[in-house]
Structure formats: structure tokens, C-alpha cells
Design a protein around this motif. Structure first.
Motif, PDB file in Angstrom:
ATOM      1  N   SER A   5       0.817  -1.212   0.000  1.00 15.82           N
ATOM      2  CA  SER A   5       0.000   0.000   0.000  1.00 15.82           C
ATOM      3  C   SER A   5       0.854   1.266   0.000  1.00 15.82           C
ATOM      4  O   SER A   5       2.065   1.239   0.270  1.00 15.82           O
ATOM      5  CB  SER A   5      -0.913   0.009   1.227  1.00 15.82           C
ATOM      6  N   GLU A   6       0.194   2.387  -0.268  1.00 15.73           N
ATOM      7  CA  GLU A   6       0.868   3.681  -0.236  1.00 15.73           C
ATOM      8  C   GLU A   6       1.244   4.094   1.184  1.00 15.73           C
ATOM      9  O   GLU A   6       2.021   5.035   1.377  1.00 15.73           O
ATOM     10  CB  GLU A   6      -0.031   4.736  -0.871  1.00 15.73           C
ATOM     11  N   LYS A   7       0.729   3.383   2.182  1.00 13.77           N
ATOM     12  CA  LYS A   7       1.095   3.677   3.567  1.00 13.77           C
ATOM     13  C   LYS A   7       2.582   3.415   3.817  1.00 13.77           C
ATOM     14  O   LYS A   7       3.155   3.929   4.776  1.00 13.77           O
ATOM     15  CB  LYS A   7       0.247   2.846   4.524  1.00 13.77           C
ATOM     16  N   SER A   8       3.180   2.578   2.994  1.00 14.29           N
ATOM     17  CA  SER A   8       4.606   2.252   3.142  1.00 14.29           C
ATOM     18  C   SER A   8       5.434   2.903   2.034  1.00 14.29           C
ATOM     19  O   SER A   8       6.470   2.383   1.627  1.00 14.29           O
ATOM     20  CB  SER A   8       4.806   0.734   3.105  1.00 14.29           C
ATOM     21  N   SER A   9       5.004   4.058   1.569  1.00 13.37           N
ATOM     22  CA  SER A   9       5.596   4.689   0.376  1.00 13.37           C
ATOM     23  C   SER A   9       7.081   5.009   0.496  1.00 13.37           C
ATOM     24  O   SER A   9       7.761   5.178  -0.518  1.00 13.37           O
ATOM     25  CB  SER A   9       4.824   5.966   0.023  1.00 13.37           C
ATOM     26  N   TYR A  10       7.618   5.099   1.719  1.00  9.75           N
ATOM     27  CA  TYR A  10       9.043   5.399   1.886  1.00  9.75           C
ATOM     28  C   TYR A  10       9.849   4.145   2.227  1.00  9.75           C
ATOM     29  O   TYR A  10      11.010   4.235   2.609  1.00  9.75           O
ATOM     30  CB  TYR A  10       9.238   6.473   2.958  1.00  9.75           C
ATOM     31  N   MET A  11       9.251   2.990   2.081  1.00  4.07           N
ATOM     32  CA  MET A  11       9.953   1.726   2.358  1.00  4.07           C
ATOM     33  C   MET A  11      10.364   1.092   1.027  1.00  4.07           C
ATOM     34  O   MET A  11       9.530   0.754   0.185  1.00  4.07           O
ATOM     35  CB  MET A  11       9.060   0.772   3.154  1.00  4.07           C
ATOM     36  N   VAL A  12      11.663   0.952   0.846  1.00  2.34           N
ATOM     37  CA  VAL A  12      12.233   0.388  -0.377  1.00  2.34           C
ATOM     38  C   VAL A  12      13.398  -0.520   0.010  1.00  2.34           C
ATOM     39  O   VAL A  12      14.293  -0.094   0.747  1.00  2.34           O
ATOM     40  CB  VAL A  12      12.730   1.496  -1.334  1.00  2.34           C
ATOM     41  N   GLY A  13      13.371  -1.755  -0.436  1.00  4.59           N
ATOM     42  CA  GLY A  13      14.457  -2.679  -0.130  1.00  4.59           C
ATOM     43  C   GLY A  13      14.472  -3.152   1.306  1.00  4.59           C
ATOM     44  O   GLY A  13      15.482  -3.681   1.787  1.00  4.59           O
ATOM     45  N   ALA A  14      13.360  -3.000   2.006  1.00 10.07           N
ATOM     46  CA  ALA A  14      13.286  -3.429   3.405  1.00 10.07           C
ATOM     47  C   ALA A  14      13.022  -4.919   3.499  1.00 10.07           C
ATOM     48  O   ALA A  14      12.280  -5.487   2.693  1.00 10.07           O
ATOM     49  CB  ALA A  14      12.175  -2.668   4.130  1.00 10.07           C
ATOM     50  N   CYS A  15      13.616  -5.564   4.486  1.00 10.13           N
ATOM     51  CA  CYS A  15      13.358  -6.976   4.790  1.00 10.13           C
ATOM     52  C   CYS A  15      12.874  -7.021   6.240  1.00 10.13           C
ATOM     53  O   CYS A  15      13.675  -6.892   7.169  1.00 10.13           O
ATOM     54  CB  CYS A  15      14.612  -7.816   4.600  1.00 10.13           C
ATOM     55  N   VAL A  16      11.582  -7.191   6.415  1.00 10.24           N
ATOM     56  CA  VAL A  16      10.950  -7.009   7.717  1.00 10.24           C
ATOM     57  C   VAL A  16      10.628  -8.369   8.357  1.00 10.24           C
ATOM     58  O   VAL A  16       9.977  -9.210   7.747  1.00 10.24           O
ATOM     59  CB  VAL A  16       9.652  -6.189   7.574  1.00 10.24           C
ATOM     60  N   GLU A  17      11.091  -8.538   9.590  1.00 10.84           N
ATOM     61  CA  GLU A  17      10.857  -9.798  10.301  1.00 10.84           C
ATOM     62  C   GLU A  17       9.447  -9.836  10.915  1.00 10.84           C
ATOM     63  O   GLU A  17       8.968  -8.830  11.457  1.00 10.84           O
ATOM     64  CB  GLU A  17      11.891  -9.976  11.416  1.00 10.84           C
ATOM     65  N   VAL A  18       8.822 -11.003  10.821  1.00  9.41           N
ATOM     66  CA  VAL A  18       7.518 -11.254  11.468  1.00  9.41           C
ATOM     67  C   VAL A  18       7.672 -12.597  12.180  1.00  9.41           C
ATOM     68  O   VAL A  18       7.370 -13.653  11.646  1.00  9.41           O
ATOM     69  CB  VAL A  18       6.366 -11.339  10.448  1.00  9.41           C
ATOM     70  N   THR A  19       8.151 -12.567  13.421  1.00  5.48           N
ATOM     71  CA  THR A  19       8.629 -13.792  14.060  1.00  5.48           C
ATOM     72  C   THR A  19       8.073 -14.067  15.446  1.00  5.48           C
ATOM     73  O   THR A  19       8.384 -15.099  16.041  1.00  5.48           O
ATOM     74  CB  THR A  19      10.157 -13.768  14.174  1.00  5.48           C
ATOM     75  N   GLY A  20       7.263 -13.153  15.995  1.00  2.51           N
ATOM     76  CA  GLY A  20       6.806 -13.347  17.359  1.00  2.51           C
ATOM     77  C   GLY A  20       7.889 -13.171  18.390  1.00  2.51           C
ATOM     78  O   GLY A  20       7.767 -13.606  19.533  1.00  2.51           O
ATOM     79  N   GLY A  21       8.994 -12.540  17.981  1.00  2.00           N
ATOM     80  CA  GLY A  21      10.095 -12.316  18.929  1.00  2.00           C
ATOM     81  C   GLY A  21      11.016 -13.507  19.044  1.00  2.00           C
ATOM     82  O   GLY A  21      11.388 -13.915  20.147  1.00  2.00           O
ATOM     83  N   HIS A  22      11.397 -14.088  17.902  1.00  2.00           N
ATOM     84  CA  HIS A  22      12.335 -15.215  17.897  1.00  2.00           C
ATOM     85  C   HIS A  22      13.654 -14.763  18.521  1.00  2.00           C
ATOM     86  O   HIS A  22      14.219 -13.727  18.147  1.00  2.00           O
ATOM     87  CB  HIS A  22      12.568 -15.694  16.467  1.00  2.00           C
ATOM     88  N   MET A  23      14.167 -15.515  19.476  1.00  2.00           N
ATOM     89  CA  MET A  23      15.298 -15.045  20.278  1.00  2.00           C
ATOM     90  C   MET A  23      16.590 -15.813  20.039  1.00  2.00           C
ATOM     91  O   MET A  23      17.433 -15.903  20.929  1.00  2.00           O
ATOM     92  CB  MET A  23      14.917 -15.112  21.765  1.00  2.00           C
ATOM     93  N   ALA A  24      16.755 -16.379  18.862  1.00  2.00           N
ATOM     94  CA  ALA A  24      18.015 -17.081  18.584  1.00  2.00           C
ATOM     95  C   ALA A  24      18.450 -16.849  17.161  1.00  2.00           C
ATOM     96  O   ALA A  24      17.671 -16.397  16.341  1.00  2.00           O
ATOM     97  CB  ALA A  24      17.832 -18.579  18.814  1.00  2.00           C
TER      98      ALA A  24
END
Length: 253
Positions: free
Chosen positions: A234-253
Motif C-alpha cells: 500500500s501507499e502507507k509504506s511509500s518510503y519503504m524500499v528494499g526493506a526486509c521485515v521480520e515477522v517472528t513473534g520475537g524469535h530469540m536465537a
């Protein structure tokens, strides 16, 4: 949960749309007003996803083998014809994993995963992005690739899977640098342990070990990853380019 019609007038193509994260992405995009091309190597699964979408007649289910350029081109052409336009939102969610020790892994087993997870992401992205640019439709266009926490941390017994997901991360960043000035944004997400069909074969013993080092103490739901993917589209993330975003529930290792 995403709401409203922020994707009204947009066409989206989602690979691996027949199940898991891909299915959830299709559902959220449809709720947001997009017309969705649900692509999967399993046509029946794609059709089952289609049946769950709001206004199913506005969307299309197609068979696509992401590792086969002719199959990708055929599905893209069908999408353009049946949805009367070129997709400007792309989610590369198709992916496979094959459990094997590194020392015993065959070349065929290695390349099978590479062909789907990495080559497939390349083929679909290249064909769709070229189609977007040929039609001067890059403004607001967005690509989201599905990598994995394994691509960052490695994963025992799945070295080829981890290698492909690390490749997807590097591929995402490289394409983002090339395409940003055209108007096409490229980002990726790194899910952790998500309750998808791919995880169904993981033993309870292994899952218990995984969850011991998870801050939330549970696996994630496909919708929890899909909501981030849709945000990146979406356009809500218009300034995000080349980002690699974690969705892990707080993986701690």
C-alpha cells in the motif's frame, strides 16, 4: 485488520495463493477493493481461495508453475485479459521446503527448491515488472517477496531452503535499488514459524523447541504475516524500499 477500499482499481497477482500466507493476502486484498489473480501450481487450491474472496466474480484463479517461464507468461497474459489490465501489485509467496541433511542431499533435491523459491521469484518479478513498465503503470506499483528468518539465521536440515531465502533477501534489495526511480517499490518479509501447510509436517518435538525461544510462545497465523505484506503493497509504506521485515513473534536465537 486492513479495511476500506485502499486498493480500489488495482490489480494484484499473488503466487502461492492457494494456501497459507498467499491465501490470506488474497483475502485481504480483495477486501481492500483489489481485483486479484490467485496463482498456484495447484489449480484446485487456487479455486478454493477464489471462492473465499469478497465478490469472487471480480477475481480469477489460475494455474502457474513459477519455475517455468512459459507458465508464468501464460498466467500473466490470462490475468491481463480476464481482469482487463496489468497487475501493479505482486506478491511472490510460492515456495517449497524439502527436509534433508546437507551431506546426503542430492543435486536434484537442492535444485528443486532453488527453482521454485529463487528462480521462481526472479521469473515472476521480471515478467510482471516489465509488463508494468511497458504500460507506463509504475506509479504506485509494489512487489513483496516472501523470504524467511531461515535466510538470515540458517536452518539445519533445510540448507537449500535457507540458501534460497537468503537469496530472496539479496534479490529484493538489488531489485529495489534498480527499480525505485521507475516508481516500483520492492520489499520483502521474513516470517518465522507460521501455521501454514508447509509447517504441517514439522514434528511436535521440533515445534516445542522452536517455541521455547519465541517471545510470544506460539506460532504465527498466516493473517499476521499477510497484514504486513498488504501494508508493504500500500501507499502507507511509500518510503519503504528494499526493506526486509521480520515477522517472528520475537524469535530469540
Amino acid at each position: 485488520m486492513s479495511s476500506g477500499k485502499e486498493f480500489h482499481g488495482k490489480i494484484a497477482l499473488v503466487t502461492g495463493g492457494g494456501s497459507g500466507i498467499g491465501r490470506s493476502v488474497c483475502q485481504i486484498l480483495a477486501r481492500g477493493g483489489a481485483r486479484v489473480s490467485v496463482c498456484d501450481i495447484n489449480l484446485k487450491a487456487a479455486q478454493e481461495t477464489l471462492a473465499t474472496l469478497q465478490q469472487p466474480g471480480d477475481h480469477v484463479a489460475l494455474q502457474m508453475n513459477v519455475a517455468d517461464k512459459a507458465s508464468v507468461r501464460e498466467a500473466l497474459t490470462a490475468t491481463q485479459g480476464r481482469l482487463e489490465g496489468t497487475p501493479t501489485l505482486l506478491v511472490n509467496s510460492a515456495g517449497i521446503g524439502r527436509r534433508s541433511t546437507f551431506l546426503e542431499m542430492s543435486e536434484e533435491a537442492f535444485m528443486e527448491v532453488v527453482d521454485v523459491n529463487l528462480k521462481g521469484t526472479f521469473l515472476v518479478s521480471q515478467l510482471v515488472c516489465n509488463a508494468i513498465l511497458e504500460r507506463d503503470a509504475a506509479k504506485g506499483a509494489s512487489v513483496v517477496n516472501i523470504a524467511s528468518l531461515a535466510g538470515k539465521n540458517g536452518l539445519a536440515m533445510h540448507s537449500q531452503y535457507a540458501a534460497t531465502k537468503g537469496g530472496v533477501m539479496a534479490f529484493t534489495k538489488s531489485c529495489a535499488k534498480e527499480l525505485a526511480k521507475t516508481g516500483i517499490r520492492v520489499n520483502c518479509v521474513l516470517p518465522g514459524a507460521i501455521r501454514t501447510p508447509m509447517m504441517a509436517n514439522v514434528s511436535a518435538e521440533i515445534m516445542n523447541e522452536v517455541l521455547k525461544i519465541n517471545a510470544l510462545g506460539r506460532s504465527g497465523e498466516p493473517e499476521e504475516v499477510a497484514e504486513l505484506i498488504v501494508f508493504l503493497l500500500s501507499e502507507k509504506s511509500s518510503y519503504m524500499v528494499g526493506a526486509c521485515v521480520e515477522v517472528t513473534g520475537g524469535h530469540m536465537a
